[in-house]
Motif scaffolding. Structure first.
Motif, PDB file in Angstrom:
ATOM      1  N   LEU A 107      32.278  37.664  38.035  1.00  0.00           N
ATOM      2  CA  LEU A 107      32.765  37.862  39.272  1.00  0.00           C
ATOM      3  C   LEU A 107      34.013  38.320  38.603  1.00  0.00           C
ATOM      4  O   LEU A 107      35.218  38.971  37.685  1.00  0.00           O
ATOM      5  CB  LEU A 107      33.202  36.914  39.865  1.00  0.00           C
ATOM      6  N   ALA A 108      33.955  40.329  39.926  1.00  0.00           N
ATOM      7  CA  ALA A 108      34.859  40.737  40.185  1.00  0.00           C
ATOM      8  C   ALA A 108      36.136  40.774  41.091  1.00  0.00           C
ATOM      9  O   ALA A 108      35.668  40.884  42.327  1.00  0.00           O
ATOM     10  CB  ALA A 108      34.632  42.428  39.563  1.00  0.00           C
ATOM     11  N   LEU A 109      37.565  40.072  40.763  1.00  0.00           N
ATOM     12  CA  LEU A 109      38.027  39.254  41.729  1.00  0.00           C
ATOM     13  C   LEU A 109      39.267  40.380  42.121  1.00  0.00           C
ATOM     14  O   LEU A 109      39.648  41.174  41.202  1.00  0.00           O
ATOM     15  CB  LEU A 109      38.515  38.008  40.906  1.00  0.00           C
ATOM     16  N   SER A 110      39.816  40.052  43.008  1.00  0.00           N
ATOM     17  CA  SER A 110      41.302  40.905  43.025  1.00  0.00           C
ATOM     18  C   SER A 110      42.296  40.026  41.740  1.00  0.00           C
ATOM     19  O   SER A 110      43.200  41.478  41.677  1.00  0.00           O
ATOM     20  CB  SER A 110      42.164  40.458  44.242  1.00  0.00           C
ATOM     21  N   SER A 111      42.338  38.771  40.968  1.00  0.00           N
ATOM     22  CA  SER A 111      42.831  38.598  40.232  1.00  0.00           C
ATOM     23  C   SER A 111      42.831  39.211  38.936  1.00  0.00           C
ATOM     24  O   SER A 111      43.395  38.270  37.848  1.00  0.00           O
ATOM     25  CB  SER A 111      43.424  36.956  40.096  1.00  0.00           C
ATOM     26  N   LYS A 140      28.651  41.757  51.748  1.00  0.00           N
ATOM     27  CA  LYS A 140      28.793  42.930  51.418  1.00  0.00           C
ATOM     28  C   LYS A 140      27.699  44.053  50.067  1.00  0.00           C
ATOM     29  O   LYS A 140      27.388  44.623  49.271  1.00  0.00           O
ATOM     30  CB  LYS A 140      30.215  43.424  51.033  1.00  0.00           C
ATOM     31  N   GLN A 141      27.275  42.174  49.223  1.00  0.00           N
ATOM     32  CA  GLN A 141      26.448  42.924  47.833  1.00  0.00           C
ATOM     33  C   GLN A 141      24.660  41.893  47.841  1.00  0.00           C
ATOM     34  O   GLN A 141      25.688  39.793  48.299  1.00  0.00           O
ATOM     35  CB  GLN A 141      27.592  42.620  46.642  1.00  0.00           C
ATOM     36  N   ILE A 192      36.336  39.038  46.484  1.00  0.00           N
ATOM     37  CA  ILE A 192      36.014  39.200  45.278  1.00  0.00           C
ATOM     38  C   ILE A 192      35.001  40.648  45.331  1.00  0.00           C
ATOM     39  O   ILE A 192      35.441  40.752  46.893  1.00  0.00           O
ATOM     40  CB  ILE A 192      34.214  38.346  45.753  1.00  0.00           C
ATOM     41  N   LYS A 193      35.400  40.588  44.482  1.00  0.00           N
ATOM     42  CA  LYS A 193      34.823  42.804  45.325  1.00  0.00           C
ATOM     43  C   LYS A 193      33.542  42.753  44.017  1.00  0.00           C
ATOM     44  O   LYS A 193      33.028  43.864  45.396  1.00  0.00           O
ATOM     45  CB  LYS A 193      36.301  43.710  43.841  1.00  0.00           C
ATOM     46  N   SER A 194      33.179  42.775  43.395  1.00  0.00           N
ATOM     47  CA  SER A 194      31.541  42.595  42.910  1.00  0.00           C
ATOM     48  C   SER A 194      31.756  41.274  42.208  1.00  0.00           C
ATOM     49  O   SER A 194      31.703  40.425  41.682  1.00  0.00           O
ATOM     50  CB  SER A 194      31.221  43.913  42.764  1.00  0.00           C
TER      51      SER A 194
END
Length: 986
Positions: A442-446, A382-383, A427-429
């Motif tokens: 890293l943009a994580l859900s946590s 996705k990225q 991972i979100k981004s």
């Protein structure tokens, strides 16, 4: 110690395995064509002919009627609207703007000013009725109309008569003739059997070396030459000269060729049963609509190509608005493209599904497909990001992140980010730093994680995170390193920045920054651009929001998903299309690419912009187009008023001025704007030149209950990128009702003036009559007052007084005689004083009554007792009462109430105030009672004094505003009570 040789061997083994997961294929690209069919409003997909008229409308002839298309709506006409047949084979426009319909049944009809004319409502069309199908239509420079038919007859119409040409030569008949006019004005009749030239009134056969394949393969060119297709290719005929312009493959010409188009570059657009072929002058051929039977190709005024087929119509946009698609059919591993980036070798990297990355080399027309090892973990890429530090490509899925390094020309090395405790992370981004720093965020859900050296140590340990240093908790969405290497990130709280060890939470002071932010980019002047999830675009500089752009400013949607900054321009992918934003000073210009909406309205996942092209990763493949950085404003769409309806009746469009009856005060305008790429058209209108404009997206405006007057309906249109068009106008006059006309108002004014005059005369006359009546009333009152005086001095009273005086004289009681005589004289004098006045003071009235009662007392002695009481609140000198109003009632009480009683009686006269504005006078006697007196009365004797007093009071009540009220009644068995209420005079 770790065995380094063993590790190197493992790496080599890994690389050798991965090399088998790379595959290379060739690729092509497809040009996107807009397709219009019955799903879009066509009456049928089986289309025969397409025409663009002089206004810009596209007309489509089908086997189920004719449609007129303005870029958004198909307006269909059928036999119910006046067509002689639903199967229309051709469409032509003459010099006057009439659209002619050539029907399968041979009957001609035309459309003009909103109405279809046929043989039932037009005498001309009765003449042009043949027992044949009309296959060609031509209007020459003299205005004559030439009609070729499928039989041995050629027809010329000029004015009010027709001429038919028939050939006796069996081998050279006029069947399927095409008519041409050359530069000298000569008329040529061309068919697949002969070429003829009109000389005088007859056609003569002309020499020729080739003939068109059919009437469909002949075309009149603007320079008065004739282009046609024969068995060898495209030829041009000028007079008697013929030359081959372009050689065409015989296979294309033998496959049922249809109507063709020849553009200014002499490129041939050929239609046949297998599709559309674009044949350039050098012979280079490009094919469109593979295996779709096509009958025609035309170019519109904007340069768009239209293809007529048995599967509807197709539009190939002009070159600067064309979209190109690369998908699975063109060599990609899948149609689903989730992310895109470009490396320093000018290659496009595409993140795909099924754990694959495609590398597109446009120069070599090759696609390299990279398959990742764990298909489940890396199912959707996705990225993507390019790291210029070591020339590697970073990629991320929902559950993993890796990088591809091509430092070795022969092999690609793939590393995967590892969490040392093998914990799963979502991972979100991600974002990689530059400028010498080697951080990876890293943009994580946590939360947000910072890896300090991505090159040296491509791993992290979640158990060793330090909150506020390399970890920031709360679910995060986006991370971004700016040029100063400050880390910006958005989470469930909003926007924050971590720079040089300091965390700044911007969401704490600015409410807009508490909303979800889907993407973050930076302009060259360090302005931060934020794509929000419902609040449009935010531009932030030096810690504060300097600009907000939403749908009201032209943004396609307020939900913004992805951003890309190219130079000073911001590209944004929204939920409803794409936009480009650039600033002119403080003013933001929002540009729309509405011609891309067919492919880029939704399902756009990512974008990349280079110096020439804009690339988009979509669910339908890679879509790209060439953008012009200098072209921001486009030509405004043409706007037309198509129909005007007045009280359910259509008004003729052949003139711009209409006069409407006053009862027809409701009018409806139907209109459209012609734009085949921009569907989002905004209109504005007004009814008077000095009125403000009103904007609308409706294609219909209704006005009801209009006031009489002159109106000018003006209408303009614009697309997102254009200025307002020149207005279309319709003038109309709504006549006034006869009672609203000037002459009627003048008449009413005169009548009103005359009526006012008559009314004034009548009122004046009545006023004079009233004054005369009041004068008569006053005279009558005076007469009654005189008569009342006479009534008070009745003979009986005078006789009795005189007897009393005589009695006292005879008895030599001169003193008593003198007193009576003196009192009688005073009473006579008092009568003479007050008889000339209507009102006297209460004091004078009481003095008069005292004189009268004293005389009666001397006559009757103790048999008559009386008492007069006046309230001390009454000012007797200032209180006015009608003159001689009380004496008749007191006299009546003495003579008819008390005297009939042997023992006599008493009279009480009580005077008091009744409220603030009335005087109440009560006369009470204890006599026999008025009712008893009236029953015992003999004869017709009446009290003249009381009757005259009542008549006076009635007259006074007519003159004065407040009436005098008198009540006379018996009190019980005997006694009489008289109440007189007199209004006080001011």
């Amino acid at each position: 110690m770790i065995n380094k040789k063993k590790i190197n061997a493992v790496k080599l083994f890994t690389i050798s395995i991965l090399s088998f997961l790379f595959s290379t294929t060739g690729f092509s690209q497809s040009t996107y064509l807009q397709h219009f069919s019955t799903k879009n409003g066509l009456p049928s997909n089986n289309c025969f002919y397409t025409l663009q008229d002089s206004k810009g409308y596209i007309w489509i002839a089908t086997d189920a009627g004719v449609s007129r298309f303005d870029g958004k709506i198909f307006e269909t006409f059928s036999i119910n609207d006046g067509l002689p047949d639903n199967q229309i084979l051709q469409l032509k426009e003459d010099k006057s703007g009439k659209i002619w319909f050539l029907a399968l049944n041979g009957q001609l009809s035309y459309f003009f000013n909103g109405k279809i004319y046929n043989e039932t409502n037009n005498n001309l069309l009765k003449l042009l009725k043949f027992n044949a199908v009309i296959v060609s239509f031509f209007q020459d420079s003299k205005g004559r109309i030439w009609l070729g038919t499928n039989k041995n007859v050629l027809v010329m119409y000029h004015g009010k008569h027709i001429t038919k040409y028939i050939s006796a030569d069996h081998d050279r008949q006029f069947i399927n003739t095409f008519v041409h006019e050359d530069g000298t004005g000569k008329i040529w009749a061309v068919s697949n059997t002969s070429v003829r030239m009109l000389q005088g009134n007859k056609f003569k056969v002309a020499p020729h070396s080739s003939l068109p394949i059919s009437y469909k393969t002949a075309l009149n060119l603007p320079d008065k030459t004739l282009a046609y297709l024969d068995a060898s290719g495209l030829k041009i005929r000028t007079g008697n000269e013929e030359r081959l312009l372009t050689k065409v493959n015989n296979a294309l010409l033998s496959n049922d060729p249809g109507y063709f188009h020849l553009d200014q570059n002499k490129d041939l657009w050929l239609s046949n049963a297998s599709g559309i072929y674009h044949i350039e002058s050098d012979g280079k051929t490009k094919r469109y609509l593979d295996n779709i039977s096509s009958s025609q190709a035309i170019r519109d005024a904007k340069g768009n190509m239209w293809f007529t087929t048995t599967n509807g119509i197709y539009m190939l946009p002009q070159k600067n608005e064309r979209l190109y698609v690369v998908n699975k059919a063109n060599g990609l591993s899948s149609d689903l493209v989730k992310s895109i980036i470009k490396d320093d070798k000018n290659r496009l990297w595409l993140g795909m599904d099924e754990a694959k990355i495609n590398v597109v080399d446009q120069q070599s027309s090759q696609i390299n497909q990279i398959s990742l090892g764990d298909k489940k973990k890396y199912n959707i890429i996705k990225q993507l990001a390019f790291d210029s530090t070591d020339h590697s490509i970073y990629f991320a899925s929902d559950y993993g992140l890796g990088r591809i390094n091509e430092s070795d020309k022969n092999n690609r090395n793939i590393d995967y980010l590892r969490e040392t405790s093998s914990s799963m992370f979502v991972i979100k981004s991600f974002s990689i730093s530059s400028g010498g720093l080697k951080n990876l965020a890293l943009a994580l859900s946590s939360g947000v994680v910072i890896i300090p050296d991505r090159l040296k140590k491509f791993e992290f340990t979640s158990l060793s995170f330090k909150q506020g240093e390399d970890f920031f908790n709360n679910r995060s969405y986006r991370v971004f390193y700016d040029r100063q290497q400050g880390l910006w990130f958005s989470n469930i709280n909003g926007l924050s920045e971590f720079n040089k060890g300091t965390l700044t939470n911007f969401f704490e002071k600015q409410p807009l920054l508490t909303k979800r932010i889907n993407d973050i980019q930076e302009l060259p002047d360090r302005t931060l651009v934020l794509a929000t999830d419902g609040n449009g675009l935010l531009f932030m500089k030096e810690g504060r929001i300097v600009k907000v752009i939403t749908q009201e400013d032209g943004l396609a949607d307020n939900i913004c998903k992805r951003l890309f900054v190219k130079n000073n321009q911001t590209w944004v992918v929204t939920n409803n299309g794409i936009n480009r934003i650039y600033f002119d000073g403080e003013n933001a210009n929002v540009e729309s690419f509405e011609y891309t909406n067919a492919l880029l309205t939704d399902d756009v996942n990512c974008l990349y912009i280079d110096d020439k092209n804009a690339y988009f990763a979509t669910n339908n493949g890679l879509v790209y187009f060439a953008y012009n950085q200098s072209e921001h404003n486009k030509e405004a769409p043409k706007v037309y008023i198509t129909s005007v309806v007045n009280n359910k009746s259509k008004l003729g469009m052949d003139h711009q001025d209409h006069v409407l009856d006053p009862s027809n005060n409701s009018i409806t305008f139907y209109y459209s704007a012609i734009d085949f790429q921009n569907k989002n058209i905004l209109y504005r209108y007004r009814l008077k030149a000095d009125a403000p404009w009103t904007e609308t997206k409706s294609r219909r405006i209704e006005f009801s209950s209009l006031e009489p007057g002159e109106y000018s309906f003006e209408l303009s249109a614009k697309s997102n990128n254009s200025n307002w068009s020149s207005p279309a106008k319709v003038n109309f006059v709504l006549k006034a009702h006869f009672w609203q006309t000037t002459w009627f108002l003048i008449l009413v004014f005169l009548l009103a003036g005359f009526a006012f005059y008559k009314l004034a005369v009548i009122v004046t006359r009545r006023q004079k009559n009233k004054e005369q009546e009041q004068l008569l009333l006053k005279n009558k009152i005076l007469m009654l007052e005189q008569r009342a005086l006479q009534a008070m001095m009745n003979p009986h009273f005078v006789f009795n007084v005189m007897n009393s005086i005589q009695h006292y004289i005879n008895t030599k009681d001169t003193n008593s005689a003198n007193k009576i005589l003196t009192g009688f004289a005073k009473l006579i004098r008092k009568n003479l004083e007050i008889c000339t006045r209507s009102f006297i003071s209460l004091e004078e009235e009481l003095d008069y009554l005292e004189l009268y009662l004293s005389l009666e007392k001397k006559r009757f002695g103790d048999k008559l007792m009386y008492q007069i009481k006046v309230s001390p609140a009454i000012d007797k000198e200032e209180t006015m009462v009608p003159s001689m109003i009380l004496q008749p009632y007191i006299e009546n009480a003495i003579w008819h109430g008390i005297m009939p009683k042997e023992e006599g009686g008493k009279i009480d006269l009580l005077i008091d105030l009744q409220g603030p504005d009335h005087l109440i006078i009560k006369i009470i006697d204890d006599g026999v009672g008025i009712d008893n007196s009236l029953r015992n009365r003999k004869g017709d004797h009446q009290s003249k004094g009381m009757d005259l007093t009542k008549e006076r009071i009635n007259l006074l009540n007519q003159v004065e505003a407040n009436p005098i009220q008198i009540k006379v009644q018996q009190t019980g068995i005997s006694g009489t009570f008289v109440s007189i209420s007199i209004p006080l005079m001011p």
